[in-house]
Design a protein around this motif. Structure first.
Motif, PDB file in Angstrom:
ATOM      1  N   VAL A  61      11.090 -32.020 -23.462  1.00 21.11           N
ATOM      2  CA  VAL A  61      10.790 -33.128 -24.367  1.00 21.11           C
ATOM      3  C   VAL A  61      10.084 -34.225 -23.573  1.00 21.11           C
ATOM      4  CG1 VAL A  61      11.799 -34.902 -25.862  1.00 21.11           C
ATOM      5  CG2 VAL A  61      12.772 -32.592 -25.820  1.00 21.11           C
ATOM      6  N   MET A  62       9.062 -34.831 -24.160  1.00 20.76           N
ATOM      7  CA  MET A  62       8.368 -35.933 -23.490  1.00 20.76           C
ATOM      8  C   MET A  62       9.295 -37.133 -23.372  1.00 20.76           C
ATOM      9  SD  MET A  62       4.439 -35.867 -24.869  1.00 20.76           S
ATOM     10  CE  MET A  62       3.965 -37.248 -23.801  1.00 20.76           C
ATOM     11  N   ARG A  63       9.385 -37.683 -22.191  1.00 17.70           N
ATOM     12  CA  ARG A  63      10.240 -38.844 -21.939  1.00 17.70           C
ATOM     13  C   ARG A  63       9.689 -40.076 -22.649  1.00 17.70           C
ATOM     14  NH1 ARG A  63      13.203 -38.918 -16.814  1.00 17.70           N
ATOM     15  NH2 ARG A  63      12.729 -41.153 -16.847  1.00 17.70           N
ATOM     16  N   PRO A  64      10.549 -40.975 -23.107  1.00 14.55           N
ATOM     17  CA  PRO A  64      10.062 -42.167 -23.797  1.00 14.55           C
ATOM     18  C   PRO A  64       9.456 -43.211 -22.872  1.00 14.55           C
ATOM     19  CG  PRO A  64      12.443 -42.247 -23.624  1.00 14.55           C
ATOM     20  CD  PRO A  64      12.036 -40.897 -23.108  1.00 14.55           C
ATOM     21  N   ASP A  65       9.948 -43.291 -21.603  1.00 10.73           N
ATOM     22  CA  ASP A  65       9.521 -44.400 -20.752  1.00 10.73           C
ATOM     23  C   ASP A  65       8.026 -44.376 -20.406  1.00 10.73           C
ATOM     24  OD1 ASP A  65      10.711 -42.141 -19.617  1.00 10.73           O
ATOM     25  OD2 ASP A  65      11.179 -43.118 -17.725  1.00 10.73           O
ATOM     26  N   PRO A  66       7.433 -43.247 -19.966  1.00 12.72           N
ATOM     27  CA  PRO A  66       5.998 -43.304 -19.674  1.00 12.72           C
ATOM     28  C   PRO A  66       5.140 -43.449 -20.930  1.00 12.72           C
ATOM     29  CG  PRO A  66       6.829 -41.082 -19.314  1.00 12.72           C
ATOM     30  CD  PRO A  66       8.014 -41.951 -19.561  1.00 12.72           C
ATOM     31  N   VAL A  67       5.576 -42.873 -22.037  1.00 12.54           N
ATOM     32  CA  VAL A  67       4.791 -42.962 -23.274  1.00 12.54           C
ATOM     33  C   VAL A  67       4.772 -44.399 -23.784  1.00 12.54           C
ATOM     34  CG1 VAL A  67       4.585 -42.184 -25.661  1.00 12.54           C
ATOM     35  CG2 VAL A  67       5.279 -40.570 -23.888  1.00 12.54           C
ATOM     36  N   VAL A  68       5.945 -45.027 -23.843  1.00  9.13           N
ATOM     37  CA  VAL A  68       6.016 -46.401 -24.335  1.00  9.13           C
ATOM     38  C   VAL A  68       5.319 -47.352 -23.361  1.00  9.13           C
ATOM     39  CG1 VAL A  68       7.575 -48.308 -24.869  1.00  9.13           C
ATOM     40  CG2 VAL A  68       8.089 -45.999 -25.698  1.00  9.13           C
ATOM     41  N   ALA A  69       5.436 -47.094 -22.061  1.00  6.05           N
ATOM     42  CA  ALA A  69       4.741 -47.935 -21.082  1.00  6.05           C
ATOM     43  C   ALA A  69       3.233 -47.844 -21.280  1.00  6.05           C
ATOM     44  CB  ALA A  69       5.117 -47.506 -19.661  1.00  6.05           C
ATOM     45  N   ALA A  70       2.730 -46.644 -21.602  1.00  2.15           N
ATOM     46  CA  ALA A  70       1.297 -46.473 -21.857  1.00  2.15           C
ATOM     47  C   ALA A  70       0.879 -47.236 -23.103  1.00  2.15           C
ATOM     48  CB  ALA A  70       0.974 -44.988 -22.003  1.00  2.15           C
ATOM     49  N   ILE A  71       1.678 -47.145 -24.155  1.00  2.00           N
ATOM     50  CA  ILE A  71       1.376 -47.872 -25.396  1.00  2.00           C
ATOM     51  C   ILE A  71       1.302 -49.372 -25.130  1.00  2.00           C
ATOM     52  CG2 ILE A  71       2.323 -48.517 -27.648  1.00  2.00           C
ATOM     53  CD1 ILE A  71       3.494 -45.663 -27.817  1.00  2.00           C
ATOM     54  N   GLU A  72       2.301 -49.888 -24.440  1.00  2.00           N
ATOM     55  CA  GLU A  72       2.358 -51.328 -24.189  1.00  2.00           C
ATOM     56  C   GLU A  72       1.240 -51.785 -23.252  1.00  2.00           C
ATOM     57  OE1 GLU A  72       7.151 -52.034 -24.862  1.00  2.00           O
ATOM     58  OE2 GLU A  72       6.396 -51.700 -22.839  1.00  2.00           O
ATOM     59  N   ALA A  73       0.891 -50.963 -22.274  1.00  2.00           N
ATOM     60  CA  ALA A  73      -0.174 -51.331 -21.346  1.00  2.00           C
ATOM     61  C   ALA A  73      -1.525 -51.398 -22.056  1.00  2.00           C
ATOM     62  CB  ALA A  73      -0.239 -50.339 -20.192  1.00  2.00           C
ATOM     63  N   VAL A  74      -1.770 -50.454 -22.962  1.00  2.00           N
ATOM     64  CA  VAL A  74      -3.027 -50.444 -23.716  1.00  2.00           C
ATOM     65  C   VAL A  74      -3.143 -51.717 -24.557  1.00  2.00           C
ATOM     66  CG1 VAL A  74      -4.252 -49.327 -25.621  1.00  2.00           C
ATOM     67  CG2 VAL A  74      -3.309 -47.944 -23.757  1.00  2.00           C
ATOM     68  N   GLU A  75      -2.073 -52.066 -25.256  1.00  2.00           N
ATOM     69  CA  GLU A  75      -2.128 -53.257 -26.107  1.00  2.00           C
ATOM     70  C   GLU A  75      -2.218 -54.537 -25.270  1.00  2.00           C
ATOM     71  OE1 GLU A  75      -0.467 -52.395 -30.409  1.00  2.00           O
ATOM     72  OE2 GLU A  75       1.170 -52.731 -28.971  1.00  2.00           O
ATOM     73  N   ALA A  76      -1.580 -54.555 -24.120  1.00  2.00           N
ATOM     74  CA  ALA A  76      -1.662 -55.735 -23.259  1.00  2.00           C
ATOM     75  C   ALA A  76      -3.074 -55.925 -22.716  1.00  2.00           C
ATOM     76  CB  ALA A  76      -0.671 -55.601 -22.103  1.00  2.00           C
ATOM     77  N   ALA A  77      -3.766 -54.799 -22.466  1.00  2.00           N
ATOM     78  CA  ALA A  77      -5.100 -54.868 -21.873  1.00  2.00           C
ATOM     79  C   ALA A  77      -6.188 -55.104 -22.913  1.00  2.00           C
ATOM     80  CB  ALA A  77      -5.389 -53.582 -21.102  1.00  2.00           C
ATOM     81  N   ARG A  78      -6.037 -54.478 -24.115  1.00  2.00           N
ATOM     82  CA  ARG A  78      -7.156 -54.504 -25.067  1.00  2.00           C
ATOM     83  C   ARG A  78      -6.776 -55.009 -26.460  1.00  2.00           C
ATOM     84  NH1 ARG A  78      -8.585 -50.012 -21.776  1.00  2.00           N
ATOM     85  NH2 ARG A  78      -7.420 -48.510 -23.047  1.00  2.00           N
ATOM     86  N   GLY A  79      -5.565 -55.449 -26.640  1.00  2.00           N
ATOM     87  CA  GLY A  79      -5.189 -56.028 -27.920  1.00  2.00           C
ATOM     88  C   GLY A  79      -4.392 -55.085 -28.793  1.00  2.00           C
ATOM     89  N   PRO A  80      -3.784 -55.624 -29.858  1.00  2.00           N
ATOM     90  CA  PRO A  80      -2.930 -54.820 -30.727  1.00  2.00           C
ATOM     91  C   PRO A  80      -3.716 -53.734 -31.447  1.00  2.00           C
ATOM     92  CG  PRO A  80      -3.051 -57.115 -31.478  1.00  2.00           C
ATOM     93  CD  PRO A  80      -3.881 -57.009 -30.242  1.00  2.00           C
TER      94      PRO A  80
END
Length: 240
Positions: A61-80
């Motif tokens: 199963v894909m772990r939640p921590d790297p996936v959610v970190a990727a989601i949050e990093a994208v929004e922090a860098a380029r917006g919601p």
């Protein structure tokens, strides 16, 4: 429009996003696609993005921590962005959904892999979508389908905007049959209505074929149609 894609396999998108209609859309600036790999957000030396499921069972199963970190990093860098998890448990992708997404400025597509993503990832997404009642090896192909379907609805992407008007599902119907040269191919001729030069007859023929094709192949769509008097007359056997 901007698509953000969170995927373990960004290389899968290179040929698709540089070819045909999507490649032209990117060249014109009508479409931008950013690819983000969750492996970049792992903290262990093996860059692990999956683990065994709690409670036992086959697969990983894909772990939640790297996936959610990727989601949050994208929004922090380029917006919601409007965040979509691609999974077989999601709502079916339909043309109304495509039109809704095409009106958004930024959409993030989160691609699952293995036996799926940890359930807690869903809390960080706005909706889930599925492209059909079957299981793929991952969400990447589904993401490509979403991007392709949405891109065709963007301004400046299709050479002829009118080509969208008679497409399947645009009015709740499947598209009518299409023909081109030669007029006769291996004994099969183009229908008389299409070569008659009578535009009203051509329109009626196409409408009738759409109705018949939808009734035969997608009865659930046909059942939802609000038939006009002309539709009923065509179906009752009026010569188009």
């Amino acid at each position: 429009m901007i698509f953000e894609v969170v995927t373990l396999f960004p290389e899968m998108f290179s040929s698709v996003m540089s070819s045909s209609l999507l490649g032209k859309a990117v060249e014109k600036g009508a479409l931008t696609v950013h690819l983000t790999d969750p492996r970049a957000f792992t903290t262990d030396k093996h860059h692990s993005v999956d683990d065994t499921p709690y409670g036992g069972g086959a697969g990983m199963v894909m772990r939640p921590d790297p996936v959610v970190a990727a989601i949050e990093a994208v929004e922090a860098a380029r917006g919601p962005a409007h965040k979509i998890l691609l999974a077989p448990t999601g709502a079916p992708l339909t043309q109304p959904t495509v039109l809704r997404l095409a009106a958004l400025p930024r959409v993030m597509l989160v691609c699952g892999r293995y036996e799926g993503v940890d359930e807690r990832v869903r809390a960080f997404c706005d909706e889930e979508l599925s492209i059909g009642d079957y299981v793929l090896t991952g969400g990447e192909l589904a993401a490509m389908v979403v991007v392709d379907a949405v891109a065709r609805r963007l301004p400046r992407v299709l050479g002829n905007a009118d080509s969208q008007l008679d497409e399947s599902f645009e009015a709740g119907l499947l598209e009518h049959p299409q023909y081109t040269r030669p007029a006769v191919f291996r004994g099969a001729a183009v229908p008389d209505a299409l070569v008659s030069g009578n535009h009203a007859r051509i329109r009626r023929w196409r409408r009738l074929q759409s109705l018949l094709r939808t009734r035969q192949r997608r009865p659930e769509l046909f059942a939802r149609l609000a038939l006009s008097d002309e539709d009923r007359a065509l179906l009752d056997g009026e010569e188009p």
